[in-house]
Write an enzyme that holds these catalytic residues in place. Structure first.
Site, mmCIF file in Angstrom:
data_model
loop_
_atom_site.group_PDB
_atom_site.id
_atom_site.type_symbol
_atom_site.label_atom_id
_atom_site.label_comp_id
_atom_site.label_asym_id
_atom_site.label_seq_id
_atom_site.Cartn_x
_atom_site.Cartn_y
_atom_site.Cartn_z
ATOM 1 N N TYR A 52 0.820 -1.219 0.000
ATOM 2 C CA TYR A 52 0.000 0.000 0.000
ATOM 3 C C TYR A 52 0.853 1.269 0.000
ATOM 4 O O TYR A 52 0.425 2.312 -0.521
ATOM 5 C CB TYR A 52 -1.005 -0.026 1.158
ATOM 6 C CG TYR A 52 -2.098 -1.044 0.880
ATOM 7 C CD1 TYR A 52 -3.085 -0.781 -0.067
ATOM 8 C CD2 TYR A 52 -2.101 -2.292 1.502
ATOM 9 C CE1 TYR A 52 -4.051 -1.728 -0.373
ATOM 10 C CE2 TYR A 52 -3.067 -3.240 1.204
ATOM 11 C CZ TYR A 52 -4.041 -2.946 0.269
ATOM 12 O OH TYR A 52 -5.005 -3.877 -0.057
ATOM 13 N N ARG A 55 1.324 2.122 -3.548
ATOM 14 C CA ARG A 55 0.100 2.703 -4.130
ATOM 15 C C ARG A 55 -0.079 4.157 -3.647
ATOM 16 O O ARG A 55 -0.469 5.026 -4.389
ATOM 17 C CB ARG A 55 -1.157 1.909 -3.732
ATOM 18 C CG ARG A 55 -1.057 0.418 -3.713
ATOM 19 C CD ARG A 55 -1.600 -0.197 -4.973
ATOM 20 N NE ARG A 55 -0.617 -0.267 -6.023
ATOM 21 C CZ ARG A 55 0.420 -1.135 -6.031
ATOM 22 N NH1 ARG A 55 0.600 -2.008 -5.086
ATOM 23 N NH2 ARG A 55 1.285 -1.125 -7.025
ATOM 24 N N GLN A 87 -15.177 2.178 -5.906
ATOM 25 C CA GLN A 87 -14.451 1.058 -5.290
ATOM 26 C C GLN A 87 -12.971 1.406 -5.191
ATOM 27 O O GLN A 87 -12.190 0.666 -4.599
ATOM 28 C CB GLN A 87 -14.600 -0.200 -6.155
ATOM 29 C CG GLN A 87 -16.022 -0.681 -6.299
ATOM 30 C CD GLN A 87 -16.131 -1.714 -7.415
ATOM 31 O OE1 GLN A 87 -15.956 -2.905 -7.197
ATOM 32 N NE2 GLN A 87 -16.422 -1.261 -8.619
ATOM 33 N N ASN A 88 -12.593 2.537 -5.799
ATOM 34 C CA ASN A 88 -11.169 2.883 -5.852
ATOM 35 C C ASN A 88 -10.696 3.473 -4.534
ATOM 36 O O ASN A 88 -11.430 4.220 -3.882
ATOM 37 C CB ASN A 88 -10.911 3.871 -6.986
ATOM 38 C CG ASN A 88 -11.272 3.269 -8.330
ATOM 39 O OD1 ASN A 88 -11.416 2.058 -8.433
ATOM 40 N ND2 ASN A 88 -11.441 4.103 -9.341
ATOM 41 N N HIS A 105 -14.516 0.951 -0.565
ATOM 42 C CA HIS A 105 -13.391 0.066 -0.217
ATOM 43 C C HIS A 105 -12.277 0.790 0.551
ATOM 44 O O HIS A 105 -11.152 0.292 0.626
ATOM 45 C CB HIS A 105 -12.805 -0.580 -1.484
ATOM 46 C CG HIS A 105 -13.710 -1.618 -2.085
ATOM 47 N ND1 HIS A 105 -13.521 -2.146 -3.339
ATOM 48 C CD2 HIS A 105 -14.816 -2.228 -1.586
ATOM 49 C CE1 HIS A 105 -14.475 -3.044 -3.600
ATOM 50 N NE2 HIS A 105 -15.275 -3.099 -2.554
ATOM 51 N N CYS A 132 0.151 5.855 16.281
ATOM 52 C CA CYS A 132 -1.177 6.475 16.209
ATOM 53 C C CYS A 132 -1.130 7.822 16.930
ATOM 54 O O CYS A 132 -0.675 7.896 18.082
ATOM 55 C CB CYS A 132 -2.218 5.564 16.870
ATOM 56 S SG CYS A 132 -3.837 6.346 17.036
ATOM 57 N N GLY A 172 -15.899 1.415 -15.658
ATOM 58 C CA GLY A 172 -14.587 0.802 -15.433
ATOM 59 C C GLY A 172 -14.532 -0.197 -14.301
ATOM 60 O O GLY A 172 -13.576 -0.202 -13.528
ATOM 61 N N SER A 174 -15.098 -4.485 -13.413
ATOM 62 C CA SER A 174 -15.273 -5.801 -14.036
ATOM 63 C C SER A 174 -16.469 -6.560 -13.473
ATOM 64 O O SER A 174 -16.834 -7.613 -13.984
ATOM 65 C CB SER A 174 -14.007 -6.641 -13.839
ATOM 66 O OG SER A 174 -13.776 -6.819 -12.453
ATOM 67 N N ASN A 200 -17.345 0.592 -20.439
ATOM 68 C CA ASN A 200 -16.204 -0.312 -20.301
ATOM 69 C C ASN A 200 -15.750 -0.716 -21.709
ATOM 70 O O ASN A 200 -16.568 -1.182 -22.501
ATOM 71 C CB ASN A 200 -16.630 -1.570 -19.505
ATOM 72 C CG ASN A 200 -15.445 -2.370 -18.996
ATOM 73 O OD1 ASN A 200 -14.455 -2.539 -19.704
ATOM 74 N ND2 ASN A 200 -15.544 -2.866 -17.778
#
Ligand code: OAD
Length: 243
Positions: A52, A55, A87-88, A105, A132, A172, A174, A200
């Protein structure tokens, strides 16, 4: 008229962010069970953080594209109800100006403390040494991502919007991951004669779409938005008598 839009990795592909399941997609290079599940994080948290971190770092070099911008423009101008569900986990929708937005998500720019539950923005790399800011514990921060086997965020809001949608557009995605994969069916059967449209370049073939636009997002979405805005009208009002 109420619009609900669902976006997936395909909308960010032309900004340079890999999708998951296309050729050369992320899941060709990583195993879901190694980096995207609670068990993976228990077994090898540093590996999951590294995945992550990459990303998150990428967000500094990518920009929203014409499709993200067109959806933000639609939200601003649309006179009926509007909800954008993504969902991104990237932040390209908000950087384009979207506000009525659900990150079902989670978000790559946030970490969640497993000790006190605090969610905080985090721009740098994270790891077991990340502390934290609230409870000051180390070793408890995880990416604020909904992993396989976990419950997506704000599902009540999403289902309420799908239940009253007149137009549903999936861009976009699936359609492989539930519950998002069930949204088109939910909208189609909501008793409002909801139009369901998919954008799509490789249509999913799902029977839940009444229209499929086989084109890439940066071309199809601005055109679709233009056409929707030409039918823009205020919600049917209490006083609809002619003046
Ligand atoms: P996928 O990688 O499964 O699908 C991406 C879709 O985008 C494919 O159907 C492509 O054909 C399409 N696509 C590619 N380029 C496009 C373009 N330029 N314009 C429009 N569409 C394009 O990604 P998602 O459906 O988003 O979850 O995946 C859903 C979830 O699975 C993700 O949120 C992620 C993943 O595992 C988690 O990590 C929890």
């Amino acid at each position: 008229m109420n619009i609900v839009i669902l976006t997936g990795a395909g909308i960010s592909a032309e900004s340079g962010i890999s999708t998951f399941r296309d050729a050369n997609g992320l899941w060709e290079h990583y195993r879901i069970e190694d980096v995207a599940s609670p068990n993976a994080f228990r077994q090898d948290p540093e590996l999951v953080h590294r995945f992550y971190n990459l990303r998150r770092a990428q967000l500094h070099v990518v920009k929203p594209n014409e499709a993200h911008c067109a959806l933000a423009e639609l939200e601003t101008a649309w006179l009926g109800g509007f909800l954008l569900i993504t969902q991104n986990v990237d932040d390209l929708h908000e950087r384009a100006g979207s506000k009525k937005l659900v990150h079902m998500h989670g978000e790559i720019r946030k970490l969640r403390c497993q000790n006190c539950g605090t969610v905080s923005y985090h721009e740098a790399d994270a790891g077991l040494g990340t502390i934290c800011n609230m409870c000051m514990k180390a070793g408890k921060m995880r990416p604020d991502i909904v992993w396989f086997g976990e419950m997506p965020y704000q599902m009540d809001l999403c289902h309420e919007a799908l239940g009253t949608a007149d137009i549903f557009i999936a861009v976009g995605t699936s359609g492989q991951v539930y519950p998002a994969a069930s949204f088109a069916a939910k909208a189609r059967t909501n008793h409002r004669n909801c139009k369901t449209i998919e954008v799509n370049p490789v249509p999913t073939g799902s029977q839940d779409f009444s229209r499929s636009i086989a084109d890439r997002a940066t071309r199809a979405v601005p055109e679709l938005v233009k056409s929707l805005l030409s039918q823009n009208s205020p919600p049917s009002s209490i006083n609809s008598s002619p003046s």
